[in-house]
Structure formats: structure tokens, C-alpha cells
Design a protein around this motif. Structure first.
Motif, PDB file in Angstrom:
ATOM      1  N   THR A 287       0.728  -0.937  -0.229  1.00 46.84           N
ATOM      2  CA  THR A 287      -0.291   0.384  -0.039  1.00 46.84           C
ATOM      3  C   THR A 287       0.964   1.243  -0.283  1.00 46.84           C
ATOM      4  O   THR A 287       1.948   1.749   0.798  1.00 46.84           O
ATOM      5  N   VAL A 288       0.394   1.989  -1.073  1.00 45.84           N
ATOM      6  CA  VAL A 288       1.251   3.580  -1.007  1.00 45.84           C
ATOM      7  C   VAL A 288       0.428   4.605  -0.983  1.00 45.84           C
ATOM      8  O   VAL A 288      -0.248   4.458  -1.881  1.00 45.84           O
ATOM      9  N   ILE A 289       0.820   5.567   0.273  1.00 47.64           N
ATOM     10  CA  ILE A 289       0.015   6.946  -0.153  1.00 47.64           C
ATOM     11  C   ILE A 289       0.833   7.927  -0.612  1.00 47.64           C
ATOM     12  O   ILE A 289       1.690   7.791  -0.126  1.00 47.64           O
ATOM     13  N   GLY A 290       0.536   9.002  -1.629  1.00 41.04           N
ATOM     14  CA  GLY A 290       1.006   9.831  -1.731  1.00 41.04           C
ATOM     15  C   GLY A 290       0.914  10.264  -2.922  1.00 41.04           C
ATOM     16  O   GLY A 290      -0.298   9.979  -3.603  1.00 41.04           O
ATOM     17  N   GLU A 291       1.404  11.221  -3.825  1.00 39.42           N
ATOM     18  CA  GLU A 291       1.633  11.714  -5.056  1.00 39.42           C
ATOM     19  C   GLU A 291       1.645  10.834  -6.142  1.00 39.42           C
ATOM     20  O   GLU A 291       2.189  11.460  -7.416  1.00 39.42           O
ATOM     21  N   ALA A 292       2.789   9.727  -5.800  1.00 39.10           N
ATOM     22  CA  ALA A 292       3.327   8.828  -6.499  1.00 39.10           C
ATOM     23  C   ALA A 292       2.554   8.426  -7.733  1.00 39.10           C
ATOM     24  O   ALA A 292       1.406   7.966  -7.516  1.00 39.10           O
ATOM     25  N   ASP A 293       2.776   8.292  -9.014  1.00 38.50           N
ATOM     26  CA  ASP A 293       2.407   7.693 -10.332  1.00 38.50           C
ATOM     27  C   ASP A 293       2.148   6.213 -10.156  1.00 38.50           C
ATOM     28  O   ASP A 293       3.000   5.525  -9.288  1.00 38.50           O
ATOM     29  N   PRO A 294       0.703   5.536 -10.339  1.00 40.12           N
ATOM     30  CA  PRO A 294       0.562   3.742 -10.115  1.00 40.12           C
ATOM     31  C   PRO A 294       1.382   3.769 -10.941  1.00 40.12           C
ATOM     32  O   PRO A 294       1.875   2.158 -10.821  1.00 40.12           O
ATOM     33  N   TYR A 295       1.558   4.143 -12.075  1.00 33.90           N
ATOM     34  CA  TYR A 295       2.040   3.416 -12.697  1.00 33.90           C
ATOM     35  C   TYR A 295       3.441   3.009 -12.503  1.00 33.90           C
ATOM     36  O   TYR A 295       4.585   2.008 -13.128  1.00 33.90           O
ATOM     37  N   ASP A 296       4.066   4.646 -12.243  1.00 41.19           N
ATOM     38  CA  ASP A 296       5.650   4.272 -11.473  1.00 41.19           C
ATOM     39  C   ASP A 296       6.017   3.254 -10.205  1.00 41.19           C
ATOM     40  O   ASP A 296       6.970   2.524 -10.240  1.00 41.19           O
TER      41      ASP A 296
END
Length: 112
Positions: free
Chosen positions: A53-62
Motif C-alpha cells: 500500500t502506497v499513499i502519496g502523489e506518486a504515479d501508480p504506473y511508476d
């Protein structure tokens, strides 16, 4: 219109991926790879559920590409708004015994 699309792309979101985490070393490699991305605020890898699980503004594809660079095949489970902040509770400290890599553990990136 472009400004609205950019704002939607750069908003904080919760990305959940399905990833096979077979040992503590694999988990650490995965977390290290994904944490190098810009826009990652918080990460949690759950080996029992097989999720990252990742929370933030990072692009899901990246995020998926970084997981694959770490040698882990990853699939989207969900992408959506982050959970609402809860009242902070004192975290319980649990010490887990150090685990050794199982013989079937694919340490390192997959070549090919």
C-alpha cells in the motif's frame, strides 16, 4: 481544462498492489525500490496479505515499474483516495524473530 487534469493527477491517493512477498529481505528490497519514487508519503507491505500500500502523489504506473525493477511482479488491486486520518494511538511494539530466506526465494531482479 489542462489545469484541472494536472490537479487530479497530482492529488494524494492510495495505491494498493498485489505483490508476492516471500521473506523479509524481499520486503525490504521492495520498500527500498518504491520509496525512491518522488511523491511517496507512506508505504506498508503486508507479507501475509501479499499487498503493498502506497499513499502519496506518486504515479501508480511508476510504483508498479519500481516493484518490477525490484524483481517483484505486481498487479493493481485498487487506486483511490487516501483513508481519512484517524486519531493517533500509541503503537504497540512487537519484535519479530529474524526470518531466513526460503530456498524458493527469488532474490534479485528477474532478468529477461
Amino acid at each position: 481544462l489542462k489545469r484541472v487534469l494536472l490537479q487530479q493527477l497530482m492529488m494524494v491517493q492510495k495505491t494498493v498492489l498485489k505483490v508476492d512477498i516471500c521473506c523479509e529481505k524481499c520486503k525490504q528490497q521492495l520498500l527500498k525500490a518504491v520509496s525512491s519514487l518522488e511523491g511517496v508519503d507512506k508505504m506498508e507491505a503486508d507479507a501475509a496479505k501479499g499487498t503493498l500500500t502506497v499513499i502519496g502523489e506518486a504515479d501508480p504506473y511508476d510504483i508498479i515499474m519500481q516493484a518490477r525493477k525490484a524483481g517483484k511482479y505486481a498487479q493493481f488491486v485498487s487506486v483511490g483516495p487516501p483513508p481519512k486520518p484517524e486519531e493517533k494511538k500509541e503503537p504497540e511494539k512487537k519484535k519479530e524473530p529474524e526470518k531466513k530466506n526460503p530456498p524458493s526465494c527469488p532474490i534479485g531482479p528477474i532478468v529477461g
